[in-house]
Design a protein around this motif. Structure first.
Motif, PDB file in Angstrom:
ATOM      1  N   LEU A 156       6.461  -3.178   0.313  1.00 25.97           N
ATOM      2  CA  LEU A 156       5.372  -2.153  -0.336  1.00 25.97           C
ATOM      3  C   LEU A 156       5.790  -1.326   0.024  1.00 25.97           C
ATOM      4  CD1 LEU A 156       1.356  -3.425  -0.098  1.00 25.97           C
ATOM      5  CD2 LEU A 156       2.980  -4.035  -1.755  1.00 25.97           C
ATOM      6  N   ASP A 157       6.150   0.391  -1.745  1.00 30.37           N
ATOM      7  CA  ASP A 157       6.090   1.592  -0.749  1.00 30.37           C
ATOM      8  C   ASP A 157       6.044   2.134  -1.292  1.00 30.37           C
ATOM      9  OD1 ASP A 157       8.194   3.289   0.022  1.00 30.37           O
ATOM     10  OD2 ASP A 157       9.331   3.571  -1.700  1.00 30.37           O
ATOM     11  N   PRO A 158       4.675   1.604  -1.633  1.00 26.43           N
ATOM     12  CA  PRO A 158       3.236   2.781  -2.783  1.00 26.43           C
ATOM     13  C   PRO A 158       2.838   3.401  -1.855  1.00 26.43           C
ATOM     14  CG  PRO A 158       2.468   0.475  -2.999  1.00 26.43           C
ATOM     15  CD  PRO A 158       3.579   0.789  -1.671  1.00 26.43           C
ATOM     16  N   ARG A 159       1.890   4.887  -2.693  1.00 24.31           N
ATOM     17  CA  ARG A 159       1.456   5.329  -1.183  1.00 24.31           C
ATOM     18  C   ARG A 159      -0.228   4.645  -1.433  1.00 24.31           C
ATOM     19  NH1 ARG A 159       2.597  10.997  -1.999  1.00 24.31           N
ATOM     20  NH2 ARG A 159       4.697  11.519  -1.137  1.00 24.31           N
ATOM     21  N   VAL A 160      -1.348   4.953   0.011  1.00 18.11           N
ATOM     22  CA  VAL A 160      -2.176   4.664  -0.172  1.00 18.11           C
ATOM     23  C   VAL A 160      -2.406   5.618   0.422  1.00 18.11           C
ATOM     24  CG1 VAL A 160      -4.121   2.932   0.842  1.00 18.11           C
ATOM     25  CG2 VAL A 160      -1.889   2.034   0.667  1.00 18.11           C
ATOM     26  N   SER A 161      -4.036   6.499  -0.864  1.00 18.09           N
ATOM     27  CA  SER A 161      -5.013   7.107  -0.331  1.00 18.09           C
ATOM     28  C   SER A 161      -5.341   6.948   0.577  1.00 18.09           C
ATOM     29  CB  SER A 161      -5.324   7.199  -1.796  1.00 18.09           C
ATOM     30  OG  SER A 161      -6.488   6.631  -2.062  1.00 18.09           O
ATOM     31  N   ARG A 162      -6.160   8.140   1.111  1.00 21.57           N
ATOM     32  CA  ARG A 162      -7.031   7.225   2.239  1.00 21.57           C
ATOM     33  C   ARG A 162      -8.172   7.003   1.967  1.00 21.57           C
ATOM     34  NH1 ARG A 162      -6.486   9.875   7.596  1.00 21.57           N
ATOM     35  NH2 ARG A 162      -8.522  10.587   8.112  1.00 21.57           N
ATOM     36  N   ARG A 202      -9.129   4.835  -0.759  1.00 22.77           N
ATOM     37  CA  ARG A 202      -8.566   3.597  -0.738  1.00 22.77           C
ATOM     38  C   ARG A 202      -8.991   2.631   0.425  1.00 22.77           C
ATOM     39  NH1 ARG A 202      -4.249   1.625  -4.525  1.00 22.77           N
ATOM     40  NH2 ARG A 202      -4.932  -0.915  -4.483  1.00 22.77           N
ATOM     41  N   TYR A 203      -7.646   3.312   1.180  1.00 20.28           N
ATOM     42  CA  TYR A 203      -7.445   2.524   2.745  1.00 20.28           C
ATOM     43  C   TYR A 203      -9.062   2.074   2.797  1.00 20.28           C
ATOM     44  CZ  TYR A 203      -6.181   1.926   6.861  1.00 20.28           C
ATOM     45  OH  TYR A 203      -6.095   1.418   8.471  1.00 20.28           O
ATOM     46  N   ARG A 204      -9.541   3.211   3.208  1.00 17.60           N
ATOM     47  CA  ARG A 204     -11.178   2.752   4.010  1.00 17.60           C
ATOM     48  C   ARG A 204     -12.047   2.062   3.674  1.00 17.60           C
ATOM     49  NH1 ARG A 204     -13.101   8.151   6.871  1.00 17.60           N
ATOM     50  NH2 ARG A 204     -11.902   8.431   8.480  1.00 17.60           N
ATOM     51  N   GLU A 229     -10.865  -0.163   1.158  1.00 14.30           N
ATOM     52  CA  GLU A 229     -10.486  -1.579   1.740  1.00 14.30           C
ATOM     53  C   GLU A 229     -10.864  -2.226   2.940  1.00 14.30           C
ATOM     54  OE1 GLU A 229      -6.322  -3.998  -0.218  1.00 14.30           O
ATOM     55  OE2 GLU A 229      -7.707  -2.713  -0.934  1.00 14.30           O
TER      56      GLU A 229
END
Lengths: 442, 299
Positions: free
Chosen positions: B15-21, B23-25, B27
């Motif tokens: 993956l190269d996409p950015r994950v927002s904080r 969304r990360y939390r 998930e």
């Protein structure tokens, strides 16, 4: 020295907690990619009765793996915190998703930040008849620690060799009878700033740092086979922004260093030399790169491509020989630099002078021939060991340090902070507090 | 160099996409087992439970629900399949059957859900004349009552009159007259109803003297007297009464004892049977004894 290691001891406790949960993440923070592997420990410890199946590599399984392009890491050290944090987040999230399990503990490695090796020696008189844990602790703390400077932190401190009177080469001196116990220790220091930055990034991702290692060490564990580690070998981990060098003998790392050059420099040379963007240069390097030019290469023309809008500029072609002519000096420079580090470490004096090239940049065709000319005859290309559940995509040489870190997570070598603290060095305040508690309560 | 990872892309997330904080939390939260369990199981259960509770908290709703349940219940119960239309009684005499109909007191048709078969069975068994009863609802809406009646074995004469008892001594019913049951023995006396089995055994043994037998009388709640006509009695011991009676009958057959002028044959002491004679017979016997001894009559 003791307070210096408290953070390391805390990380060891964290690792123990991770082992109890059975899940730990491996994070290889590199200059070109950030790799994250999720390991599940199945509770079987093969080290209980000697060497178990697969020479101690069983006991865990890779259940999630992901890589992402690394942004914000240069020369193997974190340059932009927010970008690095986001990249770590991306990799961890993807690996977690693949594993289907939440990870809280992470063991990380990085390559840069100016590692320096020190050889330490210490000697004490054995107090009792036989050597016990306290003697080992005393001899370890009797090592004369060099002044490695302000703002540096010890990353590894491993006792390499114990000697009892005239007998050297002991691995475990406990229980043996003797008078004078001496130890040789290898200590690796790095910039404290780099560790702090990494710890901060990991903390910002809601993860706990359960261990930290030098990536030169980790790739040495995975890329060197067992007899190479035993007889003496150097592992050269050619990464994107830094090239790590580690020398192993008797299954201990005795030297580690890093050259602040790597595959990214080759790419930027191509970019500058051919006047193409970095992405194109990377593509040209991966598809057509090499270090040994032949007559055929003069005729093989490569389209450079480009997005400038100038048709003439975008439709240029270069011969492969030209490309090799750009790449080769830089690769030679890196290898010369490595050669200088190996010479400084006294690699010539080892009984076996095996050199193993690994890392993403070691995939340049013809590199082993070039390396043999510069470094010595015994050169081979190394790939990481196979571990359980590792995806096919993560078996390339670029994952040597990630896989080595898996092995490091499963079976860490004893470091200074794993041994007991000598009794006379224990802080007196806690004794006083204990006495006071007794007096207050009884 | 070979292309990196293009052929193996499906195996590993590359993956190269950015994950927002956020969304990360989110998930990570979704991957937490406890949270997932809460979201999937606890939360729906809590919501449904809460909704039902809130609905039931209103009294009208509660009443409406109860009424609805009652309605449905009534509808099901009043279906013709569950209706019981008549009662059939097997194995009972007409009088007993009448009694059963009286105590059950059902007015047909009635739903089979309203019938308490166990209670009805107890009521039927509670009748004197019934030894056992089985009740079931037969195909076609018939309440089938199978009755086994008690068979009267003895007549029991006591202060209140004449009653019928079965062989276990349990009351069967009143007997209108002795003459209605000529072949049943009559027992009387204190606690006679508790020793019916022994009385029946004696009655069976007394076959040769059946014509003279009037009845059996329990004396002192412990032993039997066999009462014959002409006021004769055979006094039987407490233990071994049957053998004693057999003995008396044997004596009667041998020497025609009972036809003579005796009042009572006393067999209470087994080794010494005694005969009590009438006054006249005793006098006559004394005269004979005197004559045999050579004396003069009337001296």
């Amino acid at each position: 020295m003791i307070e210096l290691y408290e953070s390391q001891r805390a990380m060891r406790n964290m690792r123990k907690a991770a082992m109890q949960r059975g899940v730990v993440a491996i994070l290889d923070v590199g200059s070109s990619k950030i790799a994250c592997l999720v390991l599940r420990f199945d509770g079987t410890d093969p080290s209980e009765d000697g060497i178990g199946s697969l020479a101690g590599q069983s006991g865990f399984r890779v259940i999630g793996a992901a890589t992402t392009r690394s942004r914000g890491v240069r020369f193997g050290e974190i340059a932009t915190m927010a970008e690095t944090e986001r990249a770590i987040r991306t990799a961890v999230q993807a690996a977690q998703k693949m594993a289907g399990i939440r990870v809280d503990h992470v063991i990380a490695c990085f390559s840069g930040s100016d590692p320096r090796s020190y050889g330490l020696a210490g000697e004490v008189e054995v107090r009792g008849v036989t050597v016990d844990e306290q003697d080992v602790a005393r001899v370890l703390s009797a090592c004369d620690v060099p002044d490695f400077g302000h703002g540096r932190e010890v990353l590894h401190a491993q006792p390499v060799n114990f000697a009892l009177d005239h007998r050297s080469g002991l691995i475990d001196p406990r229980g043996q009878i003797g008078n004078g116990l001496s130890v040789d220790m290898h200590m690796l220091t790095v910039d404290a700033q780099a560790i702090q930055n990494l710890a901060h990034c990991v903390k910002r991702c809601d993860l706990e740092l359960a261990g930290i290692a030098s990536s030169a060490y980790a790739s040495g564990i995975s890329a060197l086979v067992e007899d190479e580690q035993e007889l003496g070998a150097a592992c050269i981990d050619m990464g994107g922004g830094a090239t790590g060098v580690s020398i192993f003998i008797k299954k201990h790392m005795i030297y580690a260093d890093a050259v602040r050059m790597g595959g990214d420099h080759v790419t930027s040379d191509i970019s500058m030399g051919l006047q193409v963007p970095m992405a194109n240069a990377e593509r040209i390097k991966t598809f057509y790169g090499g270090v040994v030019a032949t007559g055929m290469d003069d005729r093989e023309m490569i389209e450079t491509g480009g997005e400038t809008g100038d048709w003439e500029h975008d439709r240029r072609t270069v011969s492969r020989a030209e490309l090799i002519g750009i790449m080769r000096p830089r690769v030679e420079e890196i290898l010369e630099e490595v050669r200088a580090r190996l010479d400084a470490a006294g690699f010539d004096h080892l009984p076996s002078r095996q050199i193993v090239l690994t890392g993403g940049a070691s995939q340049i065709p013809g590199l082993d021939g070039l390396a043999a000319k510069i470094l010595g005859q015994q050169v081979r290309l190394g790939r990481p060991l196979r571990v359980h559940g590792l995806p096919q995509a993560a078996t390339g040489p670029g994952f040597a340090s990630a896989v080595g870190l898996c092995l490091f997570a499963a079976h860490p070598q004893d470091e200074w902070w794993d041994f007991e603290i000598p009794v006379d060095r224990l802080p007196a305040r806690s004794f006083r507090r204990a006495v006071k508690w007794f007096r207050d309560n009884w | 160099m070979r292309p990196l990872g293009e052929d193996s892309a499906p195996q590993m997330a590359r993956l190269d996409p950015r994950v927002s904080r956020l969304r990360y939390r989110l998930e990570r939260l979704m991957l937490t087992p406890l949270f997932r369990f809460t979201l999937r199981v606890v939360l729906p259960m809590a919501i449904s439970f809460g909704a039902v509770s809130a609905w039931f908290a209103v009294p009208e709703n509660r009443e409406g629900f109860v009424t609805m349940v009652e309605d449905v219940r009534l509808q099901v119960e009043s279906r013709p399949e569950f209706q019981v239309k008549l009662m059939a009684i097997d194995g009972a005499a007409p009088g007993t059957a009448e009694d059963i109909r009286t105590i059950l007191a059902l007015d047909f048709p009635v739903s089979s859900f309203d019938l308490d078969l166990d209670g009805m069975q107890e009521a039927v068994i509670g009748l004197d004349a019934v030894r056992s009863a089985r009740l079931r609802i037969r195909q076609g809406g018939v309440l089938q009552v199978d009755v086994v009646e008690r068979i009267p074995a003895v007549l029991w004469r006591h202060e209140a009159g004449l009653d019928l008892l079965d062989e276990g001594g349990v009351l069967v019913g009143p007997a209108p007259a002795r003459i209605d049951f000529p072949d049943l023995p009559v027992i009387a006396g204190e606690s006679a109803e508790l020793a019916v089995a022994e009385a029946l055994a004696l009655h069976a043994v007394a076959e040769p003297i059946r014509g003279r037998l009037r009845g059996l009388e329990r004396m002192g709640a412990r032993r039997w007297d066999v009462v014959l006509d002409r006021g004769q009695r055979i006094l039987l011991p407490e233990a071994g009464a049957v053998q004693a009676l057999e003995r008396a009958i044997a004596m009667d057959q041998a020497v025609d004892m009972l036809a003579r002028d005796v009042v009572a044959v006393d067999l209470r002491l087994p080794h010494r049977p005694t005969i009590r004679m009438t006054e006249k017979a005793a006098e006559a016997m004394r005269d004979f004894k005197a004559i045999e001894a050579g004396g003069v009559i009337g001296q």
